[in-house]
Scaffold this motif. Structure first.
Motif, PDB file in Angstrom:
ATOM      1  N   GLY A  87       0.812  -1.201   0.000  1.00 50.65           N
ATOM      2  CA  GLY A  87       0.000   0.000   0.000  1.00 50.65           C
ATOM      3  C   GLY A  87       0.848   1.253   0.000  1.00 50.65           C
ATOM      4  N   ARG A  88       2.109   1.128   0.477  1.00 52.87           N
ATOM      5  CA  ARG A  88       2.961   2.316   0.524  1.00 52.87           C
ATOM      6  C   ARG A  88       3.024   2.993  -0.843  1.00 52.87           C
ATOM      7  NH1 ARG A  88       8.393   1.302   3.489  1.00 52.87           N
ATOM      8  NH2 ARG A  88       7.004   1.373   5.269  1.00 52.87           N
ATOM      9  N   ARG A  89       3.100   2.167  -1.882  1.00 54.07           N
ATOM     10  CA  ARG A  89       3.221   2.715  -3.235  1.00 54.07           C
ATOM     11  C   ARG A  89       1.990   3.496  -3.674  1.00 54.07           C
ATOM     12  NH1 ARG A  89       5.543  -2.451  -3.638  1.00 54.07           N
ATOM     13  NH2 ARG A  89       3.451  -3.237  -3.871  1.00 54.07           N
ATOM     14  N   THR A  90       0.832   3.123  -3.085  1.00 49.21           N
ATOM     15  CA  THR A  90      -0.398   3.766  -3.546  1.00 49.21           C
ATOM     16  C   THR A  90      -0.942   4.799  -2.558  1.00 49.21           C
ATOM     17  OG1 THR A  90      -1.655   1.987  -2.550  1.00 49.21           O
ATOM     18  CG2 THR A  90      -1.148   1.762  -4.896  1.00 49.21           C
ATOM     19  N   ALA A  91      -0.221   5.012  -1.456  1.00 50.61           N
ATOM     20  CA  ALA A  91      -0.747   5.898  -0.424  1.00 50.61           C
ATOM     21  C   ALA A  91      -0.826   7.352  -0.910  1.00 50.61           C
ATOM     22  CB  ALA A  91       0.127   5.819   0.808  1.00 50.61           C
ATOM     23  N   VAL A  92      -1.913   8.001  -0.508  1.00 49.08           N
ATOM     24  CA  VAL A  92      -2.066   9.423  -0.788  1.00 49.08           C
ATOM     25  C   VAL A  92      -2.180  10.103   0.573  1.00 49.08           C
ATOM     26  CG1 VAL A  92      -3.500  11.200  -1.844  1.00 49.08           C
ATOM     27  CG2 VAL A  92      -3.321   8.935  -2.918  1.00 49.08           C
ATOM     28  N   ALA A 146      -8.896   2.273  -2.120  1.00 46.00           N
ATOM     29  CA  ALA A 146      -8.197   0.984  -2.162  1.00 46.00           C
ATOM     30  C   ALA A 146      -9.109  -0.125  -1.661  1.00 46.00           C
ATOM     31  CB  ALA A 146      -6.934   1.042  -1.318  1.00 46.00           C
ATOM     32  N   GLU A 147      -8.880  -1.349  -2.136  1.00 48.55           N
ATOM     33  CA  GLU A 147      -9.718  -2.494  -1.746  1.00 48.55           C
ATOM     34  C   GLU A 147      -9.057  -3.336  -0.663  1.00 48.55           C
ATOM     35  OE1 GLU A 147     -12.813  -3.093  -2.672  1.00 48.55           O
ATOM     36  OE2 GLU A 147     -12.786  -1.282  -3.908  1.00 48.55           O
ATOM     37  N   GLU A 148      -7.747  -3.191  -0.505  1.00 50.87           N
ATOM     38  CA  GLU A 148      -7.061  -3.992   0.511  1.00 50.87           C
ATOM     39  C   GLU A 148      -5.719  -3.360   0.868  1.00 50.87           C
ATOM     40  OE1 GLU A 148      -5.762  -7.834  -0.846  1.00 50.87           O
ATOM     41  OE2 GLU A 148      -4.227  -6.896  -2.087  1.00 50.87           O
ATOM     42  N   ALA A 149      -5.202  -3.790   1.996  1.00 52.26           N
ATOM     43  CA  ALA A 149      -3.835  -3.432   2.397  1.00 52.26           C
ATOM     44  C   ALA A 149      -3.326  -4.595   3.220  1.00 52.26           C
ATOM     45  CB  ALA A 149      -3.844  -2.159   3.233  1.00 52.26           C
TER      46      ALA A 149
END
Ligand code: NAD
Length: 356
Positions: free
Chosen positions: A141-146, A153-156
């Motif tokens: 999720g780090r890569r997609t964090a805003v 997001a659907e999962e982490a």
């Protein structure tokens, strides 16, 4: 003897100032150098653990640390959050063994939420593995964090892992510590559900073969959480992983009345250590001059004992702390009827005076 002094954020600066005051009157050849860490370092240098701070920490014999963090940084991308500084120091210095004693001072028996007979005379040691487990696994999720969050997001997920050498070295630390105490180790796991902790249990059992004089007990973490409030004195040394240790040591700290009383030491294999109170930066009371500095002062005593080989000075501080409690002096967190409420600075002054 070189000490890196890293006060950090919130009450960190207030409580570390009191510990430094106490260290200064001991007349030991201590060279203390301050550096920014956490939110304070992010504000000044754009990073919670700047290179200069890390360099100072690495070249010091010990680190006296306050606390880091503030709610205002919750929106920062995770690698830039103040709490990453402490994880970075642990990883870079190899501080794998976290010692958190939970001792109930006779004078504070009434400050605990448990019945006096359950905690009078309590003296347990929680040893938490500090550089592995889910806190150092791969976070998804780090890569997609805003702004540190995951809109849409659907999962982490985060990955729990331990290697055999990581478990072996913390198990040795626990058995060796138990040898100097009541010779009993409780290894806390979740082997019934997690593969990582079945592996943990197997490795601890294997290491135990080298310590036949120490009793080993295995306990699931949910049961351990329950037993800690049901019969805490049944424990001696508790050894567990990073996440379970994080939670159980806070629970144990409350047995003693206040998290403001509990010191901690994090050591590497050459006894270099980071010493800090078990609590955080307490933004809710920061700047009010009411924080309890005793956990930090007692952490300084642990520093003298473990990293600087100054047992007599460590004992001198611990005796002085007992003395001020005996005198009835209390910060707000441990205050009760019939005692005298004092500020952070007044508590530090009282310890200095009690040193004699
Ligand atoms: P906390 O330990 O800072 O505070 C929990 C409660 O205990 C608060 O009500 C606080 O006022 C009280 N408290 C803590 N220390 C005290 C003291 N010395 N004297 C009197 N009362 C005290 O935990 P939190 O509120 O969950 O976290 C606050 C911030 O600290 C967060 O940003 C968190 O990430 C950070 N944190 C940092 C560390 C660290 O630096 N090692 C550890 C834990 C939390």
């Amino acid at each position: 003897m070189k000490i890196a002094v890293l006060p950090g954020d919130g009450i960190g600066t207030e409580i570390v100032a009191e510990a430094v005051k106490v260290l200064k009157v001991l007349e030991l050849p201590l060279e203390m150098e301050n550096a920014l860490v956490g939110g304070a370092a992010y504000e000044a240098h754009g990073h919670p653990l700047p290179e200069t701070t890390l360099k100072l920490a690495k070249e010091s014999d010990a680190i006296l640390f306050g606390a880091v963090g503030d709610w205002k940084y919750d929106k920062l991308d995770r690698p830039l959050r103040p709490e990453q500084a402490i994880l970075g120091l642990r990883k870079n210095l190899g501080l794998f063994a976290n010692f958190r004693p939970a001792i109930c001072y006779e004078q504070l028996v009434g400050a605990s939420s448990l019945k006096p007979e359950l905690i009078a005379g309590l003296d347990i040691l929680i040893i938490r593995e500090l550089t592995g487990d889910i806190y150092f696994g791969q976070p998804r999720g780090r890569r997609t964090a805003v702004d540190g969050h995951f809109p849409g997001a659907e999962e982490a997920f985060d990955t729990m892992r331990y290697s055999k050498p990581e478990i072996e070295r913390i198990a040795h630390v626990a058995f060796q510590a138990a040898r100097k105490r009541n010779k009993k180790v409780t290894s806390v796991d979740k082997a019934n559900v997690l593969e990582t902790f079945q592996f943990w249990k197997d490795v601890v059992t294997e290491v135990h073969a080298q310590y036949p004089d120490v009793e080993l007990q295995h306990m699931y973490v949910d049961n351990a959480a329950m037993q800690l409030v049901k019969a805490p004195k049944a424990f001696d040394v508790v050894v567990t992983g990073n996440m379970f240790g994080d939670i159980l040591s806070d629970e144990a700290s409350m047995l003693t009345g206040s998290i403001g009383m509990l010191p901690s030491a994090s050591l590497n294999s050459s006894n270099q250590g980071l010493y800090e109170p078990s609590h955080g930066s307490a933004p809710d009371i920061a700047g009010k001059g009411i924080a309890n500095p005793l956990a930090t002062i007692l952490s300084a005593a642990m520093m003298l004992r473990f990293s600087l080989n100054q047992e007599a000075a460590a004992l001198r501080i611990e005796t002085a702390v007992q003395k001020v409690l005996q005198q009835g002096l209390r910060t707000a967190d441990i205050f009760s009827e019939g005692t005298t409420k004092v500020s952070t600075v007044q508590m530090g002054d009282a310890v200095v005076k009690a040193l004699g």
